[in-house]
Design an enzyme around this catalytic site. Structure first.
Site, mmCIF file in Angstrom:
data_model
loop_
_atom_site.group_PDB
_atom_site.id
_atom_site.type_symbol
_atom_site.label_atom_id
_atom_site.label_comp_id
_atom_site.label_asym_id
_atom_site.label_seq_id
_atom_site.Cartn_x
_atom_site.Cartn_y
_atom_site.Cartn_z
ATOM 1 N N MET A 1 24.459 9.319 2.473
ATOM 2 C CA MET A 1 24.299 10.579 3.194
ATOM 3 C C MET A 1 24.538 10.371 4.684
ATOM 4 S SD MET A 1 23.944 13.712 2.479
ATOM 5 C CE MET A 1 22.926 14.339 1.139
ATOM 6 N N GLU B 1 0.812 -1.217 0.000
ATOM 7 C CA GLU B 1 0.000 0.000 0.000
ATOM 8 C C GLU B 1 0.847 1.271 0.000
ATOM 9 O OE1 GLU B 1 -0.541 -2.621 1.939
ATOM 10 O OE2 GLU B 1 -2.644 -3.204 1.784
ATOM 11 N N PHE C 1 -11.454 -7.709 13.380
ATOM 12 C CA PHE C 1 -10.365 -8.119 12.495
ATOM 13 C C PHE C 1 -10.056 -7.012 11.482
ATOM 14 C CE2 PHE C 1 -8.932 -10.254 8.536
ATOM 15 C CZ PHE C 1 -7.680 -10.638 9.001
ATOM 16 N N GLN C 2 -8.801 -6.688 11.385
ATOM 17 C CA GLN C 2 -8.319 -5.624 10.487
ATOM 18 C C GLN C 2 -8.993 -4.283 10.762
ATOM 19 O OE1 GLN C 2 -8.217 -7.104 6.373
ATOM 20 N NE2 GLN C 2 -6.138 -7.843 6.783
ATOM 21 N N LYS D 1 -17.680 -1.162 5.613
ATOM 22 C CA LYS D 1 -18.128 -2.108 4.596
ATOM 23 C C LYS D 1 -19.646 -2.105 4.445
ATOM 24 C CE LYS D 1 -17.022 -6.759 2.984
ATOM 25 N NZ LYS D 1 -16.412 -8.060 3.331
#
Lengths: 196, 584
Positions: free
Chosen positions: B482, B52, B114-115, B164
């Site tokens: 760097m 993502e 969940f999630q 959802k």
């Protein structure tokens, strides 16, 4: 030498030192923020203060216009003039913020706070507490044979004074609302909306 | 035109009504209804990324190279948290982005389902604004308002969290027009008194400089055109931040190169010694200013910015002008011309003479090598061999990024995509994919360091899947260059954890991805290797082994002023004191 072992307020010419609270005059300002009363708006305002290291001395919030979905947040904050300007600009760019007013600089205003003060005692202390309450025009809103709850309104320093006086007389605890403030006179601040 | 639709249908319809042609995303349980609607249509192309974070950076690449908002679609919980880095990156660089996240159903919110994650809570500080939509009737308008917020004023990322059950439920879609006022209309037109003050400073300036930034690019092509007009008409020199490269052409007469920590000597000296500074769409970032109390001490400063909170945040300015760059520049030019288009030409001529003296220092000069590829040389050759192409360049973050800014030249805006404010290693691979998706026929190069590149390398598979022929130009020094440079200059050459003892074979890796790769280590072979990369009709990884211990110069050390630049190795001894080391 450890690079991080810098003395506080020492000679570092860092941008971080811009907000050194000891370097410049710190002022107290009352800022009125009119916001769309949407979910999470208070978290957004508080998160702005904590995320950018600004102070909140007190904060009150309630809906002031039910039809217009508007709430008014009154923040008492302190900082240097530059920090105060930055606070107002940062508040102004939040999407649900309708208006930001610095009452301290924009207009004569009235500020009030309400406190509930519980005092426990008997005998002379109890009588003295009640007498002091009358002097400060505090109302007794709850009582038992050994306690009072005073309701007192006024400017924060008046409440501070009252609380200090109650301390030796059996102060138990205090609930304060934080400051609500409004401009004096018949008018509204420019662009100020709602029941302001 | 109101219609009854499911929430998922509203999402797809609203995106179409906003003219969205591409969505970068990754499916999951909480966004399945939306993916189902995506499956049933062909107007919006969905690009399946491999992480993502990649979706957000790809969307940034798309947005930065087109000027249109990038759109991301991810699932709840980990899908949303993985997108946080890209949203923060877009926030710091003011990139318009719309992130749609799935959420657990409304009746399960708060149960640690969940999630489930508190997505609007987590992303509140890393978005310009965000919404949790609990009512299908409000979904369409929220999406349209989100596009309005993301693209108006100072652009930025916005997020819409969609449970959802809201996606499944049927509700009313009201179209693109607001059903009630949106209350978000940032000021675009500058105050006319402030504009006249700026015009007077332009007329009186003897040692002027135009200090420009990403705001010029965000304002659109007209802003770049007006900036060029202003520079050409006044004869003022121009420098730019990392974010603003290309707004004024690097081939332009008035160009001083980039300013700031690794900017050119002439740009920084001109900033320090100028008497009038006109800051156009930049924000006096700490990479630009160096030591605050020694920043351009004798100048009067004009600051054009669309965000009032940028003004006087770091540097006090004399003439703040709140407004959109194109709008304000247009007003300034008009007012200045109406008063006779005067400048102090003779004094400006002297100023240019002084600038030429600084230029003669040749601050970007480096010690060439016949045996090892110097990173600067690699970029000089890349520039020479690609400058005539229809070219877009992304970078990762680190030394290579600064060298790319110094040695690659951009004559147009929206051609240079780099993570400036947040400095996100791993930005470049997905960003290059996003740019290539938006510009299928163009040459898209990601100038990378091997360490940054490894952070998001799985997006090579996205490139392979969609036939995006991105060129990964990896300048491999087997170091976190760097970090190593700072450890050398600031931490007694103690190279703590700044080198990779295990690196992949990038050529085999390219093959494993289904792409093509090559390695080059001899300067004599470099041109051929670049030519091979350009000739290949598909994604390509060029593993360019460069000098391992090269430092990036010039450099304004932390805590120092613009006129205290380090110009090369010889100047570094004791250059940074301990008070500077505490800064980043």
């Amino acid at each position: 030498m450890n690079a991080l072992a810098l003395k506080k307020g020492a000679s570092s010419k860092s941008a971080y030192n811009l907000r050194d609270p000891h370097a410049e005059r710190v002022e107290r300002h009352i800022i009125a923020v009119l916001v769309d009363n949407e979910s999470g708006v208070l978290a957004r305002v508080i998160g702005l203060f904590s995320g950018r290291g600004f102070n909140i001395d007190s904060l009150t919030v309630a809906e002031v216009d039910h039809l217009g979905h508007l709430s008014r947040i009154t923040v008492v904050t302190s900082g240097t003039p530059e920090v105060i300007e930055q606070i107002k600009a940062q508040l102004g760019r939040l999407v649900p913020v309708v208006d930001v007013h610095d009452l301290t600089v924009e207009a004569p205003h009235v500020e009030r706070e309400l406190a509930l003060v519980k005092v426990r005692g008997t005998g002379a202390d109890r009588v003295e507490a009640m007498r002091m309450g009358e002097v400060f025009r505090a109302h007794i809103v709850d009582t038992t044979l050994e306690s009072f709850v005073f309701e007192i309104t006024g400017a924060p320093d008046k409440i501070d004074t009252f609380i200090e006086l109650m301390r030796p007389l059996g102060l138990v605890n205090v609930a304060r609302t934080g400051v609500a403030a409004i401009t004096r006179g018949p008018g509204k601040l420019e662009r100020e909306r709602g029941h302001g | 035109m109101t219609r009854q639709m499911t929430g998922a249908q509203i999402v797809v319809q609203a995106l179409k009504d906003q003219g969205v042609d591409t969505v970068f995303g990754y499916p999951g349980g909480a966004v399945l209804p939306i993916y189902d609607e995506i499956f049933k249509q062909n107007d919006i192309r969905h690009i399946l990324v491999r992480h993502e974070q990649g979706a957000t950076h790809a969307a940034e690449g798309y947005a930065r190279s087109t000027g249109k908002p990038g759109v991301v679609l991810v699932t709840s919980g980990p899908g949303a948290t993985n997108a946080v880095t890209g949203m923060t990156d877009a926030l710091l660089d003011s990139i318009p982005m719309i992130v749609l996240t799935g959420q657990v159903p409304t009746f399960m919110i708060g149960t640690d389902a969940f999630q489930e994650a508190d997505t609007v809570g987590i992303t509140r500080p890393c978005t310009k604004h965000n919404w949790l939509v609990k009512d299908t009737d409000e979904l369409g308008e929220t999406i349209h308002k989100a596009f309005h917020v993301a693209t108006s004023g100072r652009p930025g990322p916005v997020l819409i969290d969609i449970p959802k059950d809201v996606q499944f439920a049927t509700g009313t879609y009201f179209g693109t027009e607001p059903t009630r006022p949106w209350n978000y209309n940032p000021q675009v037109k500058g105050d006319s008194d402030a504009i006249m003050d700026a015009v007077e400073l332009i007329e009186r300036a003897e040692r002027p400089i135009l200090y420009t930034g990403g705001g010029v690019i965000n304002s659109g092509p007209e802003a770049s055109r007006l900036l060029r007009d202003l520079a050409a008409s006044t004869g003022f020199p121009v420098t730019s931040t990392l974010m603003g490269l290309g707004a004024y052409p690097a081939s332009g007469k008035a160009w001083l190169g980039m300013l700031g920590m690794h900017g050119t000597y002439e740009a920084n000296m001109a900033m320090h010694d100028c008497d009038v500074m006109i800051c156009v769409g930049a924000r006096f970032d700490d990479r630009i200013t160096g030591r605050i109390d020694a920043f351009s001490p004798r100048s009067r400063k004009v600051h054009i910015d669309i965000d009032p909170s940028s003004v006087n945040k770091v540097i006090h300015v004399d003439v703040p002008i709140i407004g959109d760059v194109a709008n304000v520049l247009s007003d300034i030019l008009e007012a200045w011309r109406a008063r006779g288009a005067r400048t102090r030409a003779a004094e400006i001529e002297d100023w240019w003479t002084q600038i030429s003296g600084w230029r003669a220092m040749k601050c970007l000069a480096y010690k060439p090598s016949p045996t090892v590829i110097k990173p600067q040389y690699a970029l000089e050759r890349l520039e020479a061999l690609t400058k005539d192409h229809d070219r877009y360049v992304c970078t990762e973050v680190g030394q290579h990024q600064m060298w790319a800014a110094q040695f690659l030249h951009f004559d147009e805006p929206n051609r240079w995509m780099t993570s400036g404010g947040l400095g996100t290693m791993g930005y470049g691979v997905p960003a290059s994919v996003g740019v290539q998706i938006a510009h299928p026929e163009a040459l898209v190069i990601n100038v990378a360091g091997e360490a940054s590149w490894l952070m998001t390398m799985q997006e090579m598979l996205t490139a392979v899947q969609y036939g995006a022929p991105v060129k990964q130009f990896i300048m491999n020094n087997e170091r976190l260059g760097m970090v190593r440079q700072w450890q050398q200059l600031l931490h007694g050459e103690r190279y703590s954890q700044s080198w990779s003892e295990a690196l992949p074979d990038f050529v085999k890796l390219a093959e494993a991805f289904g792409a093509k790769g090559a390695q080059v280590s001899d300067p004599a072979d470099l041109d051929d290797a670049i030519a091979q990369m350009l000739a290949h009709d598909g994604p390509f990884i060029l593993d360019c082994l460069v000098e391992k211990h090269e430092n990036c110069f010039p450099m304004i050390p932390s805590g120092k002023a613009h006129n205290e630049m380090l110009l090369g190795e010889a100047s570094t001894d004791g250059a940074i004191d301990t008070s500077g080391a505490v800064l980043v």
